[in-house]
Design an enzyme around this catalytic site. Structure first.
Site, PDB file in Angstrom:
ATOM      1  N   LYS A  88      -3.760  -1.161  -6.831  1.00 27.34           N
ATOM      2  CA  LYS A  88      -4.861  -0.555  -6.064  1.00 27.34           C
ATOM      3  C   LYS A  88      -4.789   0.932  -6.369  1.00 27.34           C
ATOM      4  CE  LYS A  88      -6.317   0.409  -1.299  1.00 27.34           C
ATOM      5  NZ  LYS A  88      -6.007   0.183   0.111  1.00 27.34           N
ATOM      6  N   ASP A 140     -13.128   2.316   4.119  1.00 29.23           N
ATOM      7  CA  ASP A 140     -11.951   2.242   5.002  1.00 29.23           C
ATOM      8  C   ASP A 140     -12.339   1.693   6.363  1.00 29.23           C
ATOM      9  OD1 ASP A 140      -9.941   2.947   3.356  1.00 29.23           O
ATOM     10  OD2 ASP A 140      -9.815   5.043   3.978  1.00 29.23           O
ATOM     11  N   ASP A 148     -18.883   3.330  -7.871  1.00 25.78           N
ATOM     12  CA  ASP A 148     -19.927   3.572  -8.868  1.00 25.78           C
ATOM     13  C   ASP A 148     -19.696   2.693 -10.086  1.00 25.78           C
ATOM     14  OD1 ASP A 148     -18.146   5.099 -10.791  1.00 25.78           O
ATOM     15  OD2 ASP A 148     -17.994   6.411  -9.050  1.00 25.78           O
ATOM     16  N   GLU A 202      -5.271 -18.396  15.687  1.00 21.88           N
ATOM     17  CA  GLU A 202      -5.800 -17.484  14.651  1.00 21.88           C
ATOM     18  C   GLU A 202      -5.274 -17.887  13.270  1.00 21.88           C
ATOM     19  OE1 GLU A 202      -6.428 -13.180  16.791  1.00 21.88           O
ATOM     20  OE2 GLU A 202      -4.394 -13.976  16.757  1.00 21.88           O
ATOM     21  N   ASP A 257      -6.016   4.538  -5.757  1.00 14.17           N
ATOM     22  CA  ASP A 257      -6.679   5.295  -4.698  1.00 14.17           C
ATOM     23  C   ASP A 257      -6.925   6.742  -5.139  1.00 14.17           C
ATOM     24  OD1 ASP A 257      -7.667   5.787  -2.155  1.00 14.17           O
ATOM     25  OD2 ASP A 257      -5.860   5.133  -1.109  1.00 14.17           O
ATOM     26  N   MET A 258      -7.727   7.470  -4.379  1.00  9.80           N
ATOM     27  CA  MET A 258      -8.011   8.889  -4.652  1.00  9.80           C
ATOM     28  C   MET A 258      -8.539   9.464  -3.345  1.00  9.80           C
ATOM     29  SD  MET A 258     -10.071  11.539  -5.583  1.00  9.80           S
ATOM     30  CE  MET A 258     -10.307  12.729  -6.865  1.00  9.80           C
ATOM     31  N   ASN A 259      -7.716  10.255  -2.669  1.00 10.66           N
ATOM     32  CA  ASN A 259      -8.024  10.572  -1.275  1.00 10.66           C
ATOM     33  C   ASN A 259      -8.432  11.998  -0.961  1.00 10.66           C
ATOM     34  OD1 ASN A 259      -7.726   8.031   0.099  1.00 10.66           O
ATOM     35  ND2 ASN A 259      -5.595   8.108  -0.530  1.00 10.66           N
ATOM     36  N   ASP A 266       0.842  -1.205   0.000  1.00 11.36           N
ATOM     37  CA  ASP A 266       0.000   0.000   0.000  1.00 11.36           C
ATOM     38  C   ASP A 266       0.875   1.253   0.000  1.00 11.36           C
ATOM     39  OD1 ASP A 266      -2.344   1.872   0.976  1.00 11.36           O
ATOM     40  OD2 ASP A 266      -3.295  -0.067   0.608  1.00 11.36           O
ATOM     41  N   ASP A 267       0.315   2.340   0.430  1.00 11.16           N
ATOM     42  CA  ASP A 267       0.928   3.672   0.391  1.00 11.16           C
ATOM     43  C   ASP A 267       2.295   3.697   1.101  1.00 11.16           C
ATOM     44  OD1 ASP A 267       1.259   6.365   0.228  1.00 11.16           O
ATOM     45  OD2 ASP A 267      -0.573   6.903   1.304  1.00 11.16           O
ATOM     46  N   SER A 293     -11.291   5.030  -3.114  1.00  6.69           N
ATOM     47  CA  SER A 293     -11.236   6.471  -2.941  1.00  6.69           C
ATOM     48  C   SER A 293     -11.538   6.718  -1.472  1.00  6.69           C
ATOM     49  CB  SER A 293     -12.258   7.148  -3.858  1.00  6.69           C
ATOM     50  OG  SER A 293     -12.205   8.539  -3.696  1.00  6.69           O
TER      51      SER A 293
HETATM   52  C1  DGJ Z   1      -7.037   5.325   1.688  1.00  7.16           C
HETATM   53  C2  DGJ Z   1      -7.393   3.910   1.389  1.00  7.16           C
HETATM   54  O1  DGJ Z   1      -8.760   3.717   1.447  1.00  7.16           O
HETATM   55  C3  DGJ Z   1      -6.649   2.990   2.349  1.00  7.16           C
HETATM   56  O2  DGJ Z   1      -7.020   1.673   2.147  1.00  7.16           O
HETATM   57  C4  DGJ Z   1      -5.168   3.188   2.143  1.00  7.16           C
HETATM   58  O3  DGJ Z   1      -4.821   2.748   0.861  1.00  7.16           O
HETATM   59  C5  DGJ Z   1      -4.803   4.643   2.330  1.00  7.16           C
HETATM   60  N1  DGJ Z   1      -5.629   5.513   1.526  1.00  7.16           N
HETATM   61  C6  DGJ Z   1      -3.367   4.882   1.986  1.00  7.16           C
HETATM   62  O4  DGJ Z   1      -3.039   6.199   1.990  1.00  7.16           O
END
Ligand code: DGJ
Length: 729
Positions: free
Chosen positions: A476, A548, A534, A614, A478-480, A355-356, A527
């Site tokens: 993956k 999230d 969508d 687990e 993303d758009m935050n 990830d990020d 996002s």
């Molecule tokens: C938002 C995403 O929804 C998360 O899953 C993760 O990838 C973070 N951004 C990383 O910045």
């Protein structure tokens, strides 16, 4: 009256062309061969505008007759579908029928996603010769699927500029009936809350002005009979295949007729359409069910799975993954990633997703924390590997992960830039921001100007260099943050509606380029979780990180609501750690596993920190998910406990296409002393067939399972999950 009739297997849609060329919406509902112009009434009514060519006749007005595509300037004072302004600034058109034709195959839309498959297209052209304006209403008719799609092309056939201030994708009127609007509102970490609202004599409007479809309202809504439920009643769905600003609205007019429409947002839209050019409004996917909300949802499930999603993984099981975000956030090294991967391989997990924090100076381990996060204020835009943090080039890690038997996936956020980045220093004008105004920041970042090809290409080149350098099989994306300053330095103006529309086209262009270069790449949309959940994104990304919020209990609600318009096959769903990072709740790993299995299954926690018990449970979950994948993803989905209800438990079941198998999922959401017995019902079974429960060995008839259900064991614990398989005998 001349009529245009569209039939699907169980529905009919009929449009009338009256003697003066006005396009009337005659009917949408259960299949019939009848002439529905008989439903039209011609009453003498005062207080309305009548088209000039009706002379003294006051029995027709666009203000009270049911319109198929209502136009500003026609004397219709309800929410119109299109508003056009000429170069002098004068708004108002007179759109009349010109022609129509049927074409084999499904239309496509330049620059925009559109569903595909075995369909026919009907095109109806309206014109206003004074403005040299043509409006082409396009209908895609998917017979077997009971789906009708709509989109609109607006053509400026003259030489003078025109401006578009509103162009809905679909709009129609019901002459009778009382309806509810079901829609899904939310926020970050809390998407998709079910809301059912009576459509009275005021417009109910949901939408987004954030540049993305948004957490706040999903671009999908249902208009249904007031008494419609899961299994009965008339329901109409509109699902917008678009990922930007939009509006869906419903209203009753003064004669209690209901208008339902969807399209891009008209707020601050002033789209310049020069002579000789066309504008395309995105597709709306519509369906009608006379058998309640459950059937409507299943129409959408099948359609999105088969006619919207694409690619190698459209119908195959996606790799079960572990994502390092909730495991490490930015706090990782290459070695830590390999430790997680090694554990994942032992458990049967099939892919590691980084990830990020792997690029530029993003999330550098020695930077000062901002709001508890280290270094999320930097690096976006610099898509080169941070080799110091990763301990070498990405290919080293990918090779090692592959050698463990895992695929490798990578996170990107290509639409964003931090001021603290090399990219921003080189190209400050690539960010959307208004000259002289301090920008609004979101997560310390700015939005790149995806209306510009050089920006898209610049980011694309950087990212493809990384993807080319290693065996990366999954992205993956993303758009935050949302868009606030829609000023494009290249366009030299701020026209919020036009820039945000062109921005969305730019995002689709980026995705098109990525898929053209890597046709087998699996892209997961994201996002900040579900802010771009969508049907438009689903065309490119057959799975989307739904929220999230990874808490199993909150996910029950989110995933149940998502099921109204979207199939399980697009839901991204992971088992995360407890206490849950979003709300602190503790749930058992069995419950977390079962909830996550109703989606694209994965894990998002530090596997190296788990107990042996687990880990054993995870191994078993993976075996179970693989065995059940077909019924989970391809089976018919039934909500046993519908959305919006105050529920003691949440249950849903899947049924195989031949109705010989069913999978019941039930999670308790409340506990009591001396509790009542919970009976878990199934739906969609064959009432005369006997089914054996795999877990208990007991035999039930389909009728009993659907009517009463099976008693669940009493368990002295919170949030208990039950998963029962039923096999026809
Ligand atoms: C938002 C995403 O929804 C998360 O899953 C993760 O990838 C973070 N951004 C990383 O910045």
């Amino acid at each position: 009256m001349e009529r245009i009739t569209l039939h699907t297997q169980n529905t009919t849609y009929q449009i009338g062309i009256n003697e003066k060329g006005f396009l009337l919406h005659l009917y949408y509902g259960p299949r019939t061969e009848a002439d529905m112009s008989n439903l039209m009434t011609y009453c003498f009514r005062c207080g309305h505008g009548n088209p000039y060519d009706y002379g003294i006749d006051r029995t027709f007005s666009c203000d009270f007759s049911p319109q198929e595509y209502s136009c500003y300037g026609s004397g219709d004072y309800r929410n119109h579908a299109i508003r056009v302004r000429d170069a002098q600034g004068v708004a108002g058109a007179d759109l009349r029928y010109k022609s129509h034709r049927f074409v084999d195959g499904k239309y496509t839309i330049p620059g925009l996603p559109a569903s595909y498959g075995d369909a026919k297209t009907c095109e109806i052209t309206l014109e206003d010769p004074r403005l040299n304006l043509e409006v082409v209403l396009k209908y895609g008719v998917f017979y077997a699927e009971d789906i009708i799609t709509r989109c609109v092309e607006v053509k400026n056939n003259g030489t003078d500029d025109l401006y578009l201030n509103k162009v809905m994708s679909a709009s129609f009127d019901f002459v009778t009936g009382q309806y509810d609007l079901i829609h899904f509102y939310g926020r970050h970490f809390n998407e998709m809350n079910f809301e059912r609202t009576f459509v009275g004599h005021e417009a109910i409007s949901i939408g987004s002005r954030r540049g993305v479809s948004g957490h706040q309202h999903n671009p999908f809504a249902i208009l249904c009979d007031r008494d419609a439920g899961e299994e009965f009643g008339s329901c109409y769905g509109m699902s917008l295949m678009y990922s930007g600003n939009y509006v869906i609205q419903a209203e009753q007019d003064q004669y209690s007729q209901t208008r339902f429409q969807a399209g891009i947002s008209d707020e601050m839209l002033d789209y310049l359409l020069p002579g000789g050019e066309s504008f395309h409004a995105p597709e709306v996917i519509m369906t009608y069910s006379s058998e309640g909300l459950g059937k409507l949802s299943r129409n959408y499930h099948r359609f999105i799975r088969n006619n919207v999603c694409r690619g190698k993984y459209q119908h195959t099981r996606r790799p079960i993954l572990v994502n390092n975000w909730e495991a490490t956030y930015f706090d990782f090294t290459g070695d830590k990633l390999l430790e997680i991967s090694a554990e994942a391989a032992k458990l049967g997990i099939e892919m590691f997703v980084l990830d990020d924090g792997w690029f530029g100076n993003r999330g550098c381990l020695d930077c000062e924390p901002v709001d508890g996060n280290i270094g999320d204020d930097r690096g976006l835009g610099d898509w080169f590997v941070n080799e110091e943090k990763m301990g070498g080039p990405i290919s080293n890690i990918v090779e090692k992960v592959n050698a463990m038997g895992l695929k490798f996936g990578l996170w990107i956020e290509p639409e964003m830039v931090n001021e603290n980045s090399k990219l921003y220093q080189a190209h400050p004008d690539w960010a959307l921001q208004i000259p002289g105004k301090k920008p609004v920041l979101g997560r310390n970042q700015l939005v790149l100007d995806y209306t510009r090809d050089e920006v898209i290409d610049g980011i694309f080149d950087q990212i493809t260099k990384v993807v080319d350098s290693a065996n990366i099989e999954y992205i993956k994306m993303d758009m935050n943050r949302s868009i606030c300053e829609a000023y494009s330095a290249a366009a030299g103006h701020q026209n919020f509606g036009e820039i945000t529309y062109k921005y969305v086209l730019g995002v689709y262009k980026f995705l098109d380029k990525l898929l053209a270069r890597y046709p087998d790449l699996l892209i997961e949309g994201c996002s900040s979780g579900g802010a771009r959940y969508d049907a438009g994104m689903m065309y490119y990304t057959p799975q989307i990180w739904t929220s999230d919020n990874s808490d199993a209990i909150e996910r029950l609600n989110i995933q149940c609501s998502a099921s109204y318009g979207y199939p399980v096959s697009v839901v991204g769903s992971h088992v995360s750690a407890v206490p849950n990072h979003q709300n602190g709740r503790i749930t058992d790993i069995d419950t977390r596993g079962m909830v996550a299995m109703s989606g694209n299954f994965g894990y998002e926690l530090d596997l190296t920190k788990l107990s042996q018990e687990e880990k054993d449970k995870i191994k078993a979950q993976i075996v179970r998910f693989k065995a059940d994948w077909d019924i989970i993803h391809n089976g018919d989905y039934y909500r046993v406990t519908p959305g919006g209800e105050n529920r003691e438990f949440v249950a849903w079941n899947m049924v195989s296409q031949d109705r010989k198998q069913a999978l019941l999922n039930l999670v308790t959401t409340n506990t009591h002393g001396n509790p009542l017995v919970i009976y878990g019902k199934c739906k969609g079974l064959d009432k005369d067939t006997l089914y054996r429960c795999r877990e208990t060995g007991e035999v039930f008839s389909g009728a009993v399972l659907m009517h009463i259900g099976v008693p669940m064991p009493m368990v002295f614990a919170e949030y208990v999950a039950f998963q029962y398989h039923f096999d026809a005998i």
